[in-house]
Design a protein around this motif. Structure first.
Motif, PDB file in Angstrom:
ATOM      1  N   ALA A  66       4.661   5.375  -5.283  1.00 10.63           N
ATOM      2  CA  ALA A  66       3.983   5.431  -3.986  1.00 10.63           C
ATOM      3  C   ALA A  66       4.979   5.612  -2.848  1.00 10.63           C
ATOM      4  O   ALA A  66       4.639   6.140  -1.794  1.00 10.63           O
ATOM      5  N   GLY A  67       6.209   5.192  -3.063  1.00 14.87           N
ATOM      6  CA  GLY A  67       7.203   5.304  -2.009  1.00 14.87           C
ATOM      7  C   GLY A  67       7.802   6.690  -1.857  1.00 14.87           C
ATOM      8  O   GLY A  67       8.557   6.943  -0.930  1.00 14.87           O
ATOM      9  N   VAL A  68       7.476   7.577  -2.778  1.00 17.29           N
ATOM     10  CA  VAL A  68       8.031   8.931  -2.708  1.00 17.29           C
ATOM     11  C   VAL A  68       7.002   9.848  -2.055  1.00 17.29           C
ATOM     12  O   VAL A  68       5.848   9.897  -2.474  1.00 17.29           O
ATOM     13  N   ASP A  69       7.452  10.573  -1.042  1.00 15.10           N
ATOM     14  CA  ASP A  69       6.547  11.441  -0.291  1.00 15.10           C
ATOM     15  C   ASP A  69       6.504  12.831  -0.919  1.00 15.10           C
ATOM     16  O   ASP A  69       7.055  13.786  -0.395  1.00 15.10           O
ATOM     17  N   ASN A  70       5.809  12.921  -2.060  1.00 14.64           N
ATOM     18  CA  ASN A  70       5.648  14.236  -2.682  1.00 14.64           C
ATOM     19  C   ASN A  70       4.757  15.106  -1.794  1.00 14.64           C
ATOM     20  O   ASN A  70       3.739  14.644  -1.299  1.00 14.64           O
ATOM     21  N   GLY A  71       5.147  16.345  -1.656  1.00 18.20           N
ATOM     22  CA  GLY A  71       4.372  17.220  -0.780  1.00 18.20           C
ATOM     23  C   GLY A  71       4.153  18.595  -1.377  1.00 18.20           C
ATOM     24  O   GLY A  71       4.675  18.919  -2.442  1.00 18.20           O
ATOM     25  N   TRP A  72       3.331  19.359  -0.688  1.00 18.64           N
ATOM     26  CA  TRP A  72       3.191  20.774  -1.016  1.00 18.64           C
ATOM     27  C   TRP A  72       3.755  21.568   0.158  1.00 18.64           C
ATOM     28  O   TRP A  72       3.795  21.078   1.295  1.00 18.64           O
ATOM     29  N   ILE A  73       4.211  22.786  -0.137  1.00 21.19           N
ATOM     30  CA  ILE A  73       4.828  23.637   0.892  1.00 21.19           C
ATOM     31  C   ILE A  73       4.278  25.049   0.753  1.00 21.19           C
ATOM     32  O   ILE A  73       4.200  25.572  -0.364  1.00 21.19           O
ATOM     33  N   GLN A  74       3.906  25.619   1.868  1.00 22.88           N
ATOM     34  CA  GLN A  74       3.626  27.061   1.884  1.00 22.88           C
ATOM     35  C   GLN A  74       4.530  27.737   2.911  1.00 22.88           C
ATOM     36  O   GLN A  74       4.731  27.216   4.020  1.00 22.88           O
ATOM     37  N   PHE A  75       5.052  28.888   2.533  1.00 21.49           N
ATOM     38  CA  PHE A  75       5.809  29.710   3.477  1.00 21.49           C
ATOM     39  C   PHE A  75       4.927  30.872   3.896  1.00 21.49           C
ATOM     40  O   PHE A  75       4.308  31.527   3.039  1.00 21.49           O
ATOM     41  N   ARG A  76       4.825  31.102   5.190  1.00 28.18           N
ATOM     42  CA  ARG A  76       4.047  32.247   5.692  1.00 28.18           C
ATOM     43  C   ARG A  76       5.031  33.199   6.347  1.00 28.18           C
ATOM     44  O   ARG A  76       5.308  33.100   7.531  1.00 28.18           O
TER      45      ARG A  76
ATOM     46  N   SER B 202       0.845  -1.198   0.000  1.00 24.86           N
ATOM     47  CA  SER B 202       0.000   0.000   0.000  1.00 24.86           C
ATOM     48  C   SER B 202       0.879   1.246   0.000  1.00 24.86           C
ATOM     49  O   SER B 202       2.103   1.159   0.171  1.00 24.86           O
ATOM     50  N   ARG B 203       0.245   2.385  -0.158  1.00 21.75           N
ATOM     51  CA  ARG B 203       1.022   3.633  -0.143  1.00 21.75           C
ATOM     52  C   ARG B 203       1.780   3.786   1.170  1.00 21.75           C
ATOM     53  O   ARG B 203       2.976   4.071   1.157  1.00 21.75           O
ATOM     54  N   ASP B 204       1.128   3.561   2.293  1.00 17.61           N
ATOM     55  CA  ASP B 204       1.815   3.702   3.573  1.00 17.61           C
ATOM     56  C   ASP B 204       2.985   2.737   3.689  1.00 17.61           C
ATOM     57  O   ASP B 204       4.057   3.098   4.170  1.00 17.61           O
ATOM     58  N   GLU B 205       2.746   1.511   3.255  1.00 20.10           N
ATOM     59  CA  GLU B 205       3.836   0.527   3.330  1.00 20.10           C
ATOM     60  C   GLU B 205       4.998   0.921   2.434  1.00 20.10           C
ATOM     61  O   GLU B 205       6.163   0.796   2.805  1.00 20.10           O
ATOM     62  N   MET B 206       4.673   1.402   1.250  1.00 23.55           N
ATOM     63  CA  MET B 206       5.737   1.793   0.313  1.00 23.55           C
ATOM     64  C   MET B 206       6.548   2.971   0.858  1.00 23.55           C
ATOM     65  O   MET B 206       7.763   3.021   0.720  1.00 23.55           O
ATOM     66  N   ARG B 207       5.837   3.937   1.447  1.00 21.81           N
ATOM     67  CA  ARG B 207       6.548   5.088   2.012  1.00 21.81           C
ATOM     68  C   ARG B 207       7.575   4.634   3.051  1.00 21.81           C
ATOM     69  O   ARG B 207       8.718   5.051   3.048  1.00 21.81           O
ATOM     70  N   GLU B 208       7.087   3.779   3.939  1.00 25.99           N
ATOM     71  CA  GLU B 208       7.959   3.342   5.022  1.00 25.99           C
ATOM     72  C   GLU B 208       9.077   2.438   4.500  1.00 25.99           C
ATOM     73  O   GLU B 208      10.241   2.605   4.865  1.00 25.99           O
ATOM     74  N   PHE B 209       8.702   1.509   3.629  1.00 28.46           N
ATOM     75  CA  PHE B 209       9.725   0.587   3.119  1.00 28.46           C
ATOM     76  C   PHE B 209      10.812   1.352   2.372  1.00 28.46           C
ATOM     77  O   PHE B 209      12.004   1.056   2.506  1.00 28.46           O
ATOM     78  N   THR B 210      10.404   2.348   1.586  1.00 28.72           N
ATOM     79  CA  THR B 210      11.379   3.104   0.796  1.00 28.72           C
ATOM     80  C   THR B 210      12.316   3.894   1.694  1.00 28.72           C
ATOM     81  O   THR B 210      13.527   3.932   1.469  1.00 28.72           O
TER      82      THR B 210
ATOM     83  N   ARG C  64      13.571   8.853  -4.639  1.00 28.74           N
ATOM     84  CA  ARG C  64      13.712   9.525  -3.342  1.00 28.74           C
ATOM     85  C   ARG C  64      15.191   9.759  -3.040  1.00 28.74           C
ATOM     86  O   ARG C  64      15.576  10.818  -2.524  1.00 28.74           O
ATOM     87  N   PHE C  65      15.999   8.791  -3.375  1.00 25.66           N
ATOM     88  CA  PHE C  65      17.447   8.861  -3.206  1.00 25.66           C
ATOM     89  C   PHE C  65      18.014   9.977  -4.083  1.00 25.66           C
ATOM     90  O   PHE C  65      18.821  10.794  -3.662  1.00 25.66           O
ATOM     91  N   PHE C  66      17.513  10.018  -5.304  1.00 27.00           N
ATOM     92  CA  PHE C  66      17.980  10.983  -6.313  1.00 27.00           C
ATOM     93  C   PHE C  66      17.659  12.427  -5.906  1.00 27.00           C
ATOM     94  O   PHE C  66      18.471  13.329  -6.102  1.00 27.00           O
ATOM     95  N   VAL C  67      16.487  12.634  -5.318  1.00 25.87           N
ATOM     96  CA  VAL C  67      16.093  13.998  -4.930  1.00 25.87           C
ATOM     97  C   VAL C  67      17.129  14.576  -3.973  1.00 25.87           C
ATOM     98  O   VAL C  67      17.584  15.712  -4.126  1.00 25.87           O
ATOM     99  N   HIS C  68      17.518  13.794  -3.008  1.00 23.09           N
ATOM    100  CA  HIS C  68      18.501  14.273  -2.038  1.00 23.09           C
ATOM    101  C   HIS C  68      19.912  14.284  -2.628  1.00 23.09           C
ATOM    102  O   HIS C  68      20.603  15.295  -2.599  1.00 23.09           O
TER     103      HIS C  68
END
Lengths: 708, 708
Positions: free
Chosen positions: A275-285, A96-104, A141-145
């Motif tokens: 599914a293993g990549v935690d794509n997100g959105w960001i706002q700066f206030r 699942s998505r949660d499992e993939m996130r954690e496993f990755t 995920r490895f590549f992003v960093h």
């Protein structure tokens, strides 16, 4: 047995699963049929038919004997490591998505430790590569960093900034992400909304998301992992927008994982793949950061508020070039797997034991074989372009002027390579999917997963139409320089546009002088001549239309096609130079060189065939030419028909990485496929909703039932 | 608000979710930008630009005023029914396999009751249609029982058998599945392994799965639902294989859901799409069924063991024709949704507020607009083919000889329509995906889900290459009949191959006499003449090559392309006849007829353009023709650019069915999209694995840290 046998699994549940599996199997008829017995024989025969040394090809593909040896070792290491490779009865393709996130994330954690504990740094590198082959989510995920974040720091930060961050990056004391795209903005970077306003009073920048569409979006590693981001933003100094700059911003507390004040982050949620990549959105206030976190290799701001802009705003996007080139690595990683799966299935599958192998159908091999050739060509092209990139950045030291001189060609090539590779690869994936018939619809045969992951490659990192159009704009610029001023620039490497030097001569060519297209196989210069002639004629037609006032949007489709053809031709040229040498040349094993030469010829014919309409449109090809090209092309594919197993074995991908039972190395696919289903969760039994939705309907008696 | 506002949700969790959402939103900057404000304005403007009455088009599309009214009502009924439509905060696009299986069966259960309780049978039908629009898993699972299973009983069973099962089928006292495909066998039905051996002693058939590859595979509804199956098997009588027959077999106890003795069933598990469909595998282990459960309309076996075979073995596959034709319904259901999503996003998206709408790019509208036209053409073509099918089966009564006479044309047309529609639709889906840029990679924008579901359409139900080749074989047969014997058969409907009557005349055409392709728009006969000429010439070339001994496999690609073109041309012919009438003709609203006429012209040009290579290969087109065709085609697309919203609104699909926030009817997409993410599970917060994999790395101090 499943692809990794249950008996070898490092999962504690494996023993019970094996007992259950054996019990189930005792109730079934699993006798082999003439078909299932034939399959491994077919595979062995196909493998034996390779006219080259497969192991030598695999070594060549891996990058040399030593790398090959280490990669094999790396595969052995990861195969039974439950933190790197999912062990049966669990199936990677069912997480699942949660499992993939954690496993990755677990894979990243584990790779970090394995690499740290390994004295052999080359082996460590191969372990990361092997894990990337196994999971594209890990790879990304490895590549992003490791690449995106680090590259921005190093290509756009000054020495002090590099020193400040590099050691933490290498040691994963911080995790970085790359915050460029916004909800409302991707290809048009100049329209980015996020602002960084300099506050002279405190010597800080204030980062802010002014509207909903300025929210940073899709940012890989932002949702759950990253402690830091590099953020591109409009730089406001003294009330004036001085343009885009990159800023390093801390997102989370390194101890607690809590968001830093004035930073809002959330998850992009469910995606088509990765599914293993935690794509997100960001706002700066109104998030404040010190001035020294504006990356300052090219543009600088001093304490007095004096801003020195970059010599060329384009350098702010310099990191996009290696990002695009890296797509090529992903292509070789992912598409090689899909092709291996489709090819292996294609040689063992028959529609009934007495029928031919499905790979023997023209519709099958004419699609698969050029795709295999393409992957080999891409690999060699990438080597050359990476070399060009190293030359123009002086191995990272980057003299601004040298870099700017070469940037045009690098940009144009990375753009069209991303466009062509992205699109053609998605076509190849679709070919692979269809080549496996219904069995590609099973998630367990991996192709669906690869397609899901691949999706982002054709839409992320710049729209392909925009990129290809940029390439054509560059080609037209070169053509116009040549035609109007008879000028051609000097680069430290051989430009992809070098043929434009001879534009005038090409324009004088009327009809193709080669009557039998098969002559091209023996003499690559004939192919080159035709490809370059068509390219120059098409460019000239576009140039003329523009001169005559055709709006550039009405030339968009033509432009895109020319840029694709330019890229495909460049690939041919690179490989023709590399593999055109006589067999026996040192540095490449003779049977490998011989097959590479054939693949190069096939690729050249593929380009000629694919873009033959462009030649016809220019009056360069006659109907007879077209038929001759088509015949030569399909004949060449047929002549390579029995090389497909050798060629895909050359990618050297172990079964546990491929995951697909229908792609087993030994061809014994049916039992493994069945076992994979049998050990899946809830593979048998009454569904939990039977009492709720089925029984109330089916248990009713028919009032009019006929007596039996 | 989300697509269905949380405040309107029938889910008990909605209230809490709304509170949480509002709290989250209070921390964010969600001010509109000039871009987000522009989007609804753009949408309104595009909608106003429709040169036809959109509601009239929607009525036409729905099948008439009354059907339109009922369908709208049906949508209203299902929208807030939590057993038919997933209510927020849950998102249909995020359901797991287990959830989808249960929810889909729940839909069937609920639809059964709604239909039973509804006096208005037409409304009941529209409720099932609306639910099918909402979920393709429902559509498929419903279809397996309602169509596949029922059709086999009625088309292949005798009166007694029909009577025995039909009432139970209609009342869902039994659920049926269609057991044809085996693990090792799909397209080559003759190779099916399952056997049904007649036991004279007990007057029973013994069904058996002799080997692993004979396992029935992919059988929809088998894994969890079906109480019965129709099974195709080799019929063995007195030790002799008399060929394929269909048998009705009970699989499960109607009360307990337990498997019947000697039946083994399991789940195919995770698939690329259709998570709500319980595809299964089936093995029979000497399973006994009474003789009367061999379907006996065409072939009969009496108690004495006398077997009377069907007049033509092909009738055993007769049910495949309606199965293929039904693909067309699925196409209009699914592809219309993807096109609506891509089109709406395309008109509201700009790369920055000041830039053009992305739909204005040539690369965009030249792909999208012909695809929209295609869907309208498919719809009309399907009507005609269904009519043909009704004629040849006499509305189900099926005189064997009449049926057999017409089967050739029906088979050829259903085959090539499946091939063309399947492939072109997957191309359209890819176009839609790319047209939405990165946002198609979000599962919440639905396109990924549609693509996943669509996958099976190009590989299930017969391999497209095989099908298209069969069509060409039929076309060649007709051509040869004509050329050799000057014969042309008489059918009760207008055969798709009628143009072959004039084959000799077409073969005499040398060059295309139309110099300006735009003449074709005004005069459809010019288009028809060109298309038929190319078709006949290509067929003749293949015929000649065969005569000269070219192996048919080497003509496979050519054959496939001709069959595609034949199908696309047939679609044009059907629509040219239907919409070629003067505006004002009764029965069709004038503005609807006017736009349909334009779409027909565009489709005709699309065919000419797409297959222009076939024309130049035959020397029929010159480079000038090609350029003129291309220009006319792109100009026509451009002229329809501002009709896209009206045309996709014509499909009449409500937002909750589309599900994609980027496709909102009113164009206000960004806030809805953001909200969808915010209410997704685990959209914010620290991930559960933080302490395990992230903190141990990031909390370490850098021993060499520079002082700040």
């Amino acid at each position: 047995m499943t692809v990794i046998p249950l008996s070898e699994s490092k999962d504690p549940r494996a023993k019970l699963a094996l007992e259950r599996l054996n019990q189930l199997k005792s109730q079934l008829n699993l006798s082999p049929s003439s078909m299932s017995r034939q399959a491994p024989k077919d595979m062995a025969k196909e493998r034996a038919a390779a006219e080259f040394n497969i192991e030598e090809l695999a070594k060549f593909w891996a990058g040399g004997d030593e790398k090959y040896r280490l990669l094999q070792k790396a595969y052995e290491i990861i195969k039974n490591d439950p933190e790197l490779v999912v062990q049966p009865p669990r199936n990677f393709l069912e997480l699942s998505r949660d499992e993939m996130r954690e496993f990755t994330m677990g894979q990243i954690y584990r790779v970090f430790h394995v690499v740290k504990d390994t004295k052999d740094k080359d082996l460590a590198y191969e372990i990361a590569r092997a894990t990337s082959m196994y999971s594209e989510s890990f790879s990304m995920r490895f590549f992003v960093h490791e690449m995106l974040f680090r590259n921005v720091i190093n290509m756009l930060g000054n020495k002090e900034q590099q020193d400040r961050y590099n050691d933490d990056i290498s040691n994963y004391r911080i995790f970085g992400c790359f915050a460029m795209t916004e909800l409302g903005h991707s290809s048009a970077l100049r329209e980015i909304e996020t602002t960084a306003t300099y506050d002279f009073a405190t010597d800080e920048f204030i980062l802010d998301t002014p509207t909903i569409t300025g929210t940073k979006w899709w940012i890989g590693m932002a949702a759950q992992t990253a402690t830091h981001a590099v953020v591109i933003a409009q730089t406001i100094i003294g009330g004036k927008n001085v343009g885009l700059n990159w800023f390093v911003v801390q997102l989370r507390n390194k101890h607690t994982g809590e968001l830093e004040p004035n930073v809002q982050i959330g998850d992009i949620g469910e995606k088509v793949g990765h599914a293993g990549v935690d794509n997100g959105w960001i706002q700066f206030r109104q998030k404040r950061i010190p001035r020294i976190d504006m990356l300052a290799k090219w543009a600088q701001l001093d304490r007095q508020g004096n801003y020195k802009p970059a010599p060329n705003p384009a350098v702010m996007y310099a990191t996009l070039i290696p990002e695009r080139l890296s797509l090529v690595t992903v292509t070789t990683q992912m598409i090689s797997q899909a092709l291996t799966i489709a090819t292996r299935y294609g040689v063992v599958r028959r529609q009934g034991a007495k029928n031919q192998q499905i790979m023997d159908y023209q519709s099958h091999y004419v699609k698969i074989i050029p795709a295999i050739a393409f992957i080999y060509m891409v690999r060699s092209t990438a080597d050359v372009l990476n070399e060009h990139f190293d030359i123009s950045t002086a191995g990272g030291k980057m003299d601004p002027m040298v870099y700017l001189n070469h940037m045009g060609d690098m940009h144009a090539m990375s753009a069209c390579l991303k466009g062509l590779t992205g699109w053609y690869s998605s076509e190849i994936l679709e070919t692979c999917r269809r080549s496996c018939g219904g069995h590609a619809y099973s998630a367990y045969n991996a192709i669906g997963h690869i397609i899901g992951d691949w999706g982002v490659m054709t839409t992320g990192g710049g729209d392909n139409v925009v990129l290809l159009q940029q390439t054509t704009r560059y080609l037209l610029y070169r053509l116009e320089q040549k035609l109007e001023f008879d000028e051609y620039p000097d680069l430290k490497f051989k430009s992809s546009t070098i043929y434009i030097k001879d534009a005038k001569r090409y324009l004088e060519n009327k009809r193709w002088l080669t009557n039998d297209a098969s002559d091209c196989i023996k003499d690559f210069t004939k192919l080159t001549e035709a490809l370059h002639t068509i390219l120059v004629k098409r460019l000239y037609s576009i140039h003329t239309a523009r001169q005559q006032g055709t709006p550039s949007d009405e030339l968009l489709l033509d432009s895109v096609r020319v840029a694709e053809m330019h890229c495909a031709t460049f690939m041919f040229n690179v490989c023709a130079e590399k593999f055109g040498q006589p067999v026996g040349t040192p540095g490449i094993e003779p049977s490998v060189l011989a097959i590479m030469k054939k693949l190069t010829a096939l690729w050249g014919m593929h380009v000629l065939y694919t873009y033959s309409d462009q030649g016809f449109k220019e009056g360069y090809f006659t109907p007879e030419h077209i038929k001759s090209i088509e015949k030569t092309y399909t004949d060449m594919c047929k002549s390579l028909r029995h090389q497909v197993i050798g060629l895909t074995d050359g990618f050297g991908i172990p079964d546990f990485v491929l995951k697909a039972p229908i792609a087993k190395y030994d061809g014994d696919i049916y039992q493994t496929y069945f076992d994979t289903l049998l050990i899946a969760p809830r593979s048998t039994g009454i569904p939990p909703y039977h009492g709720k939705y089925i029984k109330p309907l089916t248990e009713r008696e028919n009032p009019n039932a006929l007596k039996k």
